[in-house]
Design an enzyme around this catalytic site. Structure first.
Site, short mmCIF file in Angstrom:
data_model
loop_
_atom_site.label_atom_id
_atom_site.label_comp_id
_atom_site.label_asym_id
_atom_site.label_seq_id
_atom_site.Cartn_x
_atom_site.Cartn_y
_atom_site.Cartn_z
N CYS A 1 -30.11 24.16 -10.86
CA CYS A 1 -28.79 24.77 -10.69
C CYS A 1 -28.39 25.52 -11.96
CB CYS A 1 -27.78 23.70 -10.28
SG CYS A 1 -26.27 24.37 -9.55
N GLU A 14 -33.20 16.30 -6.97
CA GLU A 14 -33.03 14.90 -7.35
C GLU A 14 -32.31 14.10 -6.27
OE1 GLU A 14 -29.17 16.76 -8.56
OE2 GLU A 14 -31.29 17.35 -8.61
N HIS A 48 -30.61 20.96 -5.53
CA HIS A 48 -30.68 19.71 -6.30
C HIS A 48 -31.75 18.79 -5.70
CE1 HIS A 48 -27.17 19.99 -9.07
NE2 HIS A 48 -26.87 20.97 -8.23
#
Length: 233
Positions: free
Chosen positions: A108, A209, A207
């Site tokens: 990001c 993660e 994202h």
């Protein structure tokens, strides 16, 4: 004997309140650890930059909302976010790891910095600036991405298309000759970049993660990142 790579993770902060606290999702650390790395949070202290660049094996630039230099934006645009001590430390870390050809992963905010350090430019509000763009700043939204054939990312994820999350307002819109746009959203927004000639320099707008505990193609990026950072003593 091989050892687990040590990954420097720049901390985020509570910029939406008053910027007085480090505030970083545990998911970044969990994703790196799951992939076999040892993650360490790095605060905004300038005298840490040199030893971190020297002693760590990889750098993760996490998401965040901080003010970037006006020169990084297209003409007539500028950041809508507050200035932060994070900027100078993060930029120095990223430049240091890149100069030593150590693994760099930008997520990001981190993708935007990686791109702008290589001559790309961005907009402060992609939904307002890009005709037909999705409202990407929605945490509950999933949308597809298409991976460009022949890129390093394509080889890592092993899929041509898949769904990703999206919660960002800013986005890269001009890509320099020093960067390859490796993925796009259905509206044409750039969703991933990579820097050719580097051992591992990859940026993702989404994202990954958040998918670390799921069977998702994006989690393979962390596996490849940690593997690129791995070295033998």
């Amino acid at each position: 004997m091989s050892r687990k790579p040590r990954i420097a993770v720049i901390m985020d902060e509570n910029t939406s309140v008053d910027g007085t606290r480090y505030d970083t999702s545990k998911s970044y650390f969990a994703a790196i650890h799951r992939a076999g790395g040892l993650p360490f949070g790095i605060p905004y202290l300038a005298d840490l930059v040199a030893p971190v660049v020297e002693e760590f094996d990889g750098f993760l630039s996490v998401g965040g909302r901080i003010g970037f230099p006006e020169a990084w934006y297209v003409d007539g645009d500028r950041s809508q976010y507050q200035p932060s001590d994070r900027l100078a430390v993060e930029q120095a870390l990223m430049e240091g790891f890149l100069a030593r050809n150590k693994a760099v992963l930008g997520i990001c905010n981190g993708m935007q910095m990686l791109g702008c350090l290589h001559g790309c430019r961005m907009v402060s509000d992609v939904h307002a600036s890009w005709p037909g763009a999705l409202n990407h700043d929605k945490r509950d939204l999933l949308h597809g991405v298409t991976i460009r054939n022949g890129t390093k990312l394509a080889g890592l994820v092993g899929a041509e298309t898949f769904e990703v999350n999206t919660f960002h307002r800013e986005a890269l819109v001009e890509v320099s000759d020093g960067v390859v746009a490796a993925a796009h959203g259905p509206d044409g927004v750039i969703e991933a970049i990579e820097v050719p000639g580097r051992s591992f320099a990859l940026g993702l707008q989404w994202h990954p993660e958040k998918f670390a505990s799921a069977d998702h193609p994006g989690t393979r990026v962390f596996d490849a990142f940690v593997q690129a950072a791995r070295r033998t003593d």
